[in-house]
Scaffold this motif. Structure first.
Motif, mmCIF file in Angstrom:
data_model
loop_
_atom_site.group_PDB
_atom_site.id
_atom_site.type_symbol
_atom_site.label_atom_id
_atom_site.label_comp_id
_atom_site.label_asym_id
_atom_site.label_seq_id
_atom_site.Cartn_x
_atom_site.Cartn_y
_atom_site.Cartn_z
ATOM 1 N N TYR A 1 0.836 -1.212 0.000
ATOM 2 C CA TYR A 1 0.000 0.000 0.000
ATOM 3 C C TYR A 1 0.865 1.254 0.000
ATOM 4 O O TYR A 1 0.648 2.185 -0.769
ATOM 5 N N LEU A 2 1.854 1.270 0.875
ATOM 6 C CA LEU A 2 2.684 2.472 1.019
ATOM 7 C C LEU A 2 3.451 2.768 -0.272
ATOM 8 O O LEU A 2 3.493 3.906 -0.738
ATOM 9 N N ASN A 3 4.046 1.709 -0.854
ATOM 10 C CA ASN A 3 4.819 1.916 -2.078
ATOM 11 C C ASN A 3 3.947 2.302 -3.252
ATOM 12 O O ASN A 3 4.335 3.116 -4.074
ATOM 13 N N GLY A 4 2.766 1.699 -3.317
ATOM 14 C CA GLY A 4 1.834 2.081 -4.371
ATOM 15 C C GLY A 4 1.456 3.550 -4.243
ATOM 16 O O GLY A 4 1.442 4.294 -5.224
ATOM 17 N N ALA A 5 1.215 3.967 -3.012
ATOM 18 C CA ALA A 5 0.844 5.366 -2.765
ATOM 19 C C ALA A 5 1.988 6.290 -3.155
ATOM 20 O O ALA A 5 1.771 7.368 -3.697
ATOM 21 N N LEU A 6 3.220 5.862 -2.891
ATOM 22 C CA LEU A 6 4.376 6.681 -3.262
ATOM 23 C C LEU A 6 4.450 6.890 -4.765
ATOM 24 O O LEU A 6 4.957 7.900 -5.229
ATOM 25 N N GLN B 1 -6.724 1.366 -6.834
ATOM 26 C CA GLN B 1 -5.771 0.908 -7.849
ATOM 27 C C GLN B 1 -4.801 -0.115 -7.258
ATOM 28 O O GLN B 1 -4.426 -1.079 -7.913
ATOM 29 N N ILE B 2 -4.396 0.121 -6.002
ATOM 30 C CA ILE B 2 -3.458 -0.806 -5.366
ATOM 31 C C ILE B 2 -4.152 -2.133 -5.089
ATOM 32 O O ILE B 2 -3.614 -3.206 -5.366
ATOM 33 N N GLU B 3 -5.374 -2.044 -4.586
ATOM 34 C CA GLU B 3 -6.086 -3.278 -4.242
ATOM 35 C C GLU B 3 -6.352 -4.145 -5.469
ATOM 36 O O GLU B 3 -6.306 -5.372 -5.394
ATOM 37 N N SER B 4 -6.571 -3.490 -6.613
ATOM 38 C CA SER B 4 -6.841 -4.268 -7.820
ATOM 39 C C SER B 4 -5.595 -5.023 -8.287
ATOM 40 O O SER B 4 -5.698 -5.971 -9.044
ATOM 41 N N ALA C 1 -1.939 -9.923 -7.746
ATOM 42 C CA ALA C 1 -0.889 -10.146 -8.740
ATOM 43 C C ALA C 1 0.488 -9.854 -8.135
ATOM 44 O O ALA C 1 1.456 -10.583 -8.383
ATOM 45 N N ILE C 2 0.567 -8.808 -7.330
ATOM 46 C CA ILE C 2 1.853 -8.453 -6.721
ATOM 47 C C ILE C 2 2.295 -9.543 -5.756
ATOM 48 O O ILE C 2 3.446 -9.992 -5.773
ATOM 49 N N ILE C 3 1.351 -10.005 -4.926
ATOM 50 C CA ILE C 3 1.704 -11.035 -3.942
ATOM 51 C C ILE C 3 2.125 -12.320 -4.658
ATOM 52 O O ILE C 3 3.108 -12.960 -4.286
#
Lengths: 254, 262
Positions: free
Chosen positions: B122-127, B134-137, B141-143
Motif C-alpha cells: 500500500y505504502l509503495n503504491g501510494a508513493l 488501484q493498489i487493491e486491484s 498479482a503483486i503477492i
C-alpha cells in the motif's frame, strides 16, 4: 497524482512506526504529553503557584495542551526529512508529506488530549457558551500555523544541521516566556513587557484564543482573532513557499 | 495520470528529452552545511573540487525505445537516471519526461521495516501516486509475483534479502509505466528471480513502455536493449545501436575478448 492517499499512508506509517513493538503502542503518543503535563502541573500548579487564576489547574492545562502540540510537532518535524532519507533520495513524490505527516500525528494526539480536557473544563468552569463555536476555527488556524513552521524547520534542518538543536534549545525558554502558566497582564505592570509577552511570541495568541474560548467561555478579543488568522496564513503560505524553493536539492543534501 | 519533469510539457507519454544537461556536486566530508559556514559566508576550503557528474549531455528517447546506459563507476549513470526520475535537479540544460515514470533505483527503498509486506505494498503504491482502489486491484498479482505466500502478512524486518527484493520488484513491476528507469537492481537476486524480472520487463516493454536500464551486466544490456548510451567522466561518448556500442564499451573498459593465445 493521488497525493491524498499517499498522505494518508504516510500518516499511518508515522503513527505506527515510532512505538511499534512497544507494549502500549500508539498509546505512548498520549501518555508522553500527559506525563509532561502532569510534571508541569506539579511544578507550576502546586509548588510554585505563579498566579491566582480561578481553577488554576484547568487554566494551566488548557495552555499546556496547545504548547505541547506546537513543540512536539516542530521538534518531530525538524529531523523528519533526514529520517526518511532513503525515500527522499530514491523516490519522487511531494516531500511536504513527510513533515506534514509528523504534524498530523501530533494533531491527532492534541485532539485526543483536548477531547479529554475540554469536557472537564466546560463542566467545572461552566463555560459552555456559543463562543465555543469559534474553537474549530482557532484549531484550524493553529494547525496551519504549526504546519507552516514545521515545513520551514524541516527543510532548513536538511541543509543546516544546526536547526534542530537550536530549536530544541530555544523551546525551553520559549515555553517559560509563553503565557501558559501565567497571564501576562497579572504578573507585571510594565506595558512593554505585557505587550512583548502577548504579541511578540507568535504562539501566545493561539494559547490565549484557545483558553478564552474553552476556559473563559468568551469570544477572544478581535486583535487576538485577527492575529491568529494572519499568523496562520503567513506561516502556511511562507512556509510552503520556502519549502518549494528549497526542496529541489533535498535528494543531494539528506 | 501524467506528469512531466522540468519545464517542457509537450512531450508524448514515454518520450524522454534531455538537452545539454549538466550537473555537478560539491563534495563535503559530511553532508549538509552548518549554520556557522553560512553565517561566515564561506564554504569549507578543504575537500576536493566540485565533481562534474554530467557534462552537457543530450539524449532523446522515443516512446517504446529500450536504452542501456553503461560506463565505469562514477561515469554519471546513476546521476543521469536520477535526473530522468525528477529526483535530481539540473544546473544547466533541460529535461522532460512524458507519462508515468516508474523508478527502480533501489528495491524496497521506502519499506517500513516494522510493517508487513501487504502494508508496504500500500505504502509503495501510494508513493507512486496510486489510489487505494488501484493498489487493491493489483494486490493479488503483486503477492503472487513476489512468491511471498503467507509471509506477506509478516513484518518486512523478518524477511530474507531475497524476499525483500522480490517484494520490491513485484510492486514496481505492477505499476503502469510509460517510462521504466532501472538502476542495477536486477543484479541482486538469484538466477531464477533475475529471469522472472527480465521476463516481466520484456512484457512491460512489449506493452509499449520506454526503458532506460543502467547496468554493468553487458549480457543483460544486450538481451534487453536495442540502443546503448556509453558515459565516461560525465560525458556521453557513444549513443547508437547496441551491436555497435558494445564493442566500443568493451574497448573503453578494456574488457575485449582476450586474443586467443597461439
Amino acid at each position: 497524482m493521488n497525493h491524498r492517499y499517499l498522505f494518508e499512508q504516510m500518516v499511518r506509517r508515522e503513527l505506527r512506526q515510532k512505538y511499534k513493538g512497544s507494549a502500549l503502542g500508539i498509546v505512548w503518543y498520549v501518555v508522553n504529553p500527559l506525563v509532561l503535563m502532569g510534571a508541569y502541573y506539579l511544578m507550576f500548579g502546586v509548588i510554585f503557584k505563579a498566579t491566582s487564576e480561578p481553577d488554576y489547574p484547568l487554566f494551566l492545562l488548557v495552555g499546556l495542551v496547545v504548547w505541547v502540540f506546537f513543540s512536539q510537532a516542530v521538534l518531530g518535524a525538524a529531523p523528519s526529512l533526514l529520517e526518511q532519507g532513503a525515500l527522499v533520495r530514491k523516490a519522487r513524490f511531494p516531500r511536504e508529506t513527510i513533515p506534514a505527516a509528523v504534524v498530523t500525528v501530533q494533531l491527532i494526539t492534541f485532539l485526543v488530549l483536548l477531547g479529554l480536557l475540554a469536557p472537564v473544563t466546560l463542566a467545572i468552569r461552566g463555560t459552555l457558551d456559543p463562543a465555543l463555536l469559534l474553537l474549530p476555527l482557532v484549531l484550524v488556524c493553529l494547525f496551519a500555523f504549526v504546519l507552516g513552521f514545521a515545513l520551514v524547520v524541516s527543510v532548513l534542518h536538511a541543509y543546516f544541521r544546526d536547526v534542530a538543536p537550536i530549536l530544541a534549545a530555544a523551546l525551553l525558554p520559549w515555553f517559560f516566556l509563553s503565557p501558559i502558566f501565567f497571564d501576562p497582564g497579572r504578573i507585571t505592570q510594565q506595558k512593554a513587557a505585557v505587550f512583548a509577552l502577548e504579541w511578540v511570541n507568535p504562539v501566545a495568541p493561539f494559547i490565549v484564543a484557545v483558553r478564552d474560548v474553552l476556559y473563559g467561555g468568551a469570544v477572544p478579543d478581535a486583535p487576538v482573532l485577527a492575529y491568529v488568522l494572519v499568523a496562520a496564513a503567513l506561516s502556511l503560505l511562507g512556509g510552503h513557499a520556502l519549502f518549494r524553493r528549497m526542496q529541489a536539492e533535498l535528494a543531494v543534501v539528506v | 495520470m501524467k506528469h512531466s519533469v522540468g519545464f517542457e510539457t509537450n512531450v508524448r507519454p514515454g518520450e524522454i528529452v534531455l538537452e545539454h544537461a549538466s550537473r555537478s556536486f560539491v563534495v563535503h566530508a559530511d553532508r549538509g552545511r552548518t549554520l556557522k559556514e553560512m553565517l561566515i559566508g564561506r564554504a569549507r576550503a578543504d575537500g576536493p573540487p566540485p565533481v562534474e557528474a554530467l557534462k552537457d549531455i543530450s539524449l532523446h528517447v522515443e516512446p517504446g525505445e529500450t536504452v542501456g546506459m553503461v560506463g565505469r563507476n562514477g561515469a554519471g549513470k546513476s546521476s543521469a537516471l536520477r535526473v530522468l526520475a525528477g529526483i535530481l535537479p539540473l544546473h544547466a540544460g533541460r529535461i522532460a519526461v512524458g507519462g508515468q515514470i516508474v523508478t527502480q533505483l533501489e528495491l524496497g527503498a521506502g519499506f517500513g521495516r516494522d510493517f508487513s509486506g501487504r502494508e508496504n505494498i500500500y505504502l509503495n503504491g501510494a508513493l507512486h501516486g496510486l489510489s487505494r482502489e488501484q493498489i487493491e486491484s493489483r494486490m493479488e498479482a503483486i503477492i503472487a509475483f513476489s512468491e511471498l505466500g503467507d509471509f506477506v502478512e509478516a513484518p518486512v524486518a523478518t524477511y530474507s534479502t531475497g524476499m525483500f527484493l522480490r517484494l520490491g520488484f513485484a510492486i514496481a513491476a505492477h505499476l503502469d509505466a510509460d517510462v521504466l528507469l532501472i538502476d542495477e537492481v536486477l543484479a541482486v537476486g538469484d538466477e531464477a528471480f533475475q529471469r522472472k524480472c527480465e521476463a516481466r520487463m520484456a512484457q512491460q516493454i512489449s506493452a509499449g513502455a520506454t526503458l532506460v536500464l543502467v547496468s554493468h551486466d553487458a549480457a543483460l544490456i544486450e538481451r534487453t536493449c536495442e540502443r546503448i548510451a556509453v558515459l565516461d567522466g560525465g560525458e556521453k561518448v557513444f549513443d547508437g545501436p547496441v551491436q555497435e556500442g558494445m564493442p566500443f564499451y568493451h574497448r573503453l573498459m578494456g574488457t575485449e575478448d582476450p586474443v586467443p593465445s597461439p
